[in-house]
Design a protein around this motif. Structure first.
Motif, PDB file in Angstrom:
ATOM      1  N   PHE A  32       0.748  -1.226  -0.144  1.00 42.82           N
ATOM      2  CA  PHE A  32      -0.119   0.085  -0.105  1.00 42.82           C
ATOM      3  C   PHE A  32       1.106   1.216   0.034  1.00 42.82           C
ATOM      4  N   HIS A  33       0.324   2.473  -0.721  1.00 38.20           N
ATOM      5  CA  HIS A  33       1.020   3.537  -0.635  1.00 38.20           C
ATOM      6  C   HIS A  33      -0.138   4.682  -0.360  1.00 38.20           C
ATOM      7  N   GLN A  34       0.047   5.253   0.677  1.00 42.13           N
ATOM      8  CA  GLN A  34      -1.172   6.069   1.082  1.00 42.13           C
ATOM      9  C   GLN A  34      -0.999   7.198  -0.023  1.00 42.13           C
ATOM     10  N   SER A  35      -1.971   7.420  -0.748  1.00 44.67           N
ATOM     11  CA  SER A  35      -2.122   8.491  -1.747  1.00 44.67           C
ATOM     12  C   SER A  35      -2.114   9.925  -1.268  1.00 44.67           C
ATOM     13  N   MET A  45      -3.450   3.375  -1.816  1.00 43.97           N
ATOM     14  CA  MET A  45      -3.326   2.547  -3.375  1.00 43.97           C
ATOM     15  C   MET A  45      -2.583   1.374  -3.106  1.00 43.97           C
ATOM     16  N   CYS A  46      -3.244   0.394  -3.747  1.00 40.41           N
ATOM     17  CA  CYS A  46      -2.646  -1.133  -3.695  1.00 40.41           C
ATOM     18  C   CYS A  46      -2.324  -1.265  -4.968  1.00 40.41           C
ATOM     19  N   TYR A  47      -0.748  -1.808  -4.776  1.00 33.74           N
ATOM     20  CA  TYR A  47       0.047  -2.262  -5.899  1.00 33.74           C
ATOM     21  C   TYR A  47       0.592  -3.488  -5.820  1.00 33.74           C
ATOM     22  N   SER A  48       0.814  -4.106  -6.953  1.00 29.46           N
ATOM     23  CA  SER A  48       1.822  -5.398  -7.096  1.00 29.46           C
ATOM     24  C   SER A  48       3.224  -4.931  -6.538  1.00 29.46           C
ATOM     25  N   THR A  67       1.943  -7.327   4.181  1.00 34.04           N
ATOM     26  CA  THR A  67       1.903  -6.208   2.989  1.00 34.04           C
ATOM     27  C   THR A  67       2.318  -4.896   3.958  1.00 34.04           C
ATOM     28  N   PRO A  68       3.452  -4.352   3.211  1.00 33.77           N
ATOM     29  CA  PRO A  68       4.107  -3.112   3.839  1.00 33.77           C
ATOM     30  C   PRO A  68       2.993  -1.737   3.500  1.00 33.77           C
ATOM     31  N   VAL A  69       3.014  -0.877   4.297  1.00 31.28           N
ATOM     32  CA  VAL A  69       2.170   0.276   3.849  1.00 31.28           C
ATOM     33  C   VAL A  69       3.137   1.426   4.172  1.00 31.28           C
ATOM     34  N   TYR A  70       3.248   2.253   3.075  1.00 32.70           N
ATOM     35  CA  TYR A  70       4.347   3.383   2.954  1.00 32.70           C
ATOM     36  C   TYR A  70       3.087   4.756   2.715  1.00 32.70           C
ATOM     37  N   ILE A  71       3.686   5.849   3.217  1.00 32.18           N
ATOM     38  CA  ILE A  71       3.099   7.152   2.874  1.00 32.18           C
ATOM     39  C   ILE A  71       4.188   8.164   2.312  1.00 32.18           C
ATOM     40  N   SER A  72       4.240   9.081   1.754  1.00 35.49           N
ATOM     41  CA  SER A  72       5.072  10.015   1.375  1.00 35.49           C
ATOM     42  C   SER A  72       5.617  10.859   2.756  1.00 35.49           C
ATOM     43  N   ALA A  73       6.675  11.144   2.774  1.00 31.54           N
ATOM     44  CA  ALA A  73       7.483  12.070   3.822  1.00 31.54           C
ATOM     45  C   ALA A  73       6.609  13.178   4.127  1.00 31.54           C
TER      46      ALA A  73
END
Length: 120
Positions: A32-35, A45-48, A67-73
């Motif tokens: 996941f990457h937090q939009s 957002m969920c991506y391969s 499943t790792p979860v990221y967010i922009s700084a």
């Protein structure tokens, strides 16, 4: 992916975990990457895992299962006093996100400290 310390600031509802398992069964490991966009600001957002490159300025919030979860700084700075909860609701996911028919949504709760390990 960058070698960073998880902040342990993310969890998921049972419905989101079930939906995530369905997506992983269809697409393999995801992240996941937090939009931070204007239109999908509360949409993780969920991506391969091979389809999204985690940047040096992305912050690893933690994992939901494997499943790792990221967010922009920059977005983390605005949300650092919250714990994020990934949920699932009816509707279509973001433009490039793997969720479909249902979509992931980020909810938040205010936390007492910016992070579990004392980082700002």
């Amino acid at each position: 992916m960058p070698d960073k310390v998880s902040l342990g600031k993310v969890s998921a509802t049972p419905a989101a975990k079930t939906f995530l398992a369905e997506i992983i069964a269809d697409h393999g490991p995801v992240l996941f990457h937090q939009s931070g966009g204007c239109c999908d600001g509360s949409s993780p957002m969920c991506y391969s895992q091979g389809d999204f490159i985690v940047g040096e300025n992305d912050v690893w919030l933690g994992d939901i299962g494997e499943t790792p979860v990221y967010i922009s700084a920059s977005q983390y700075q605005a949300w650092k006093h919250t714990d994020l909860i990934i949920d699932v609701v009816p509707g279509r996911g973001g433009m490039f996100s793997l969720d479909n028919e249902k979509r992931f949504l980020t909810r938040s709760t205010i936390c007492a400290t910016p992070s579990a390990n004392g980082r700002d």
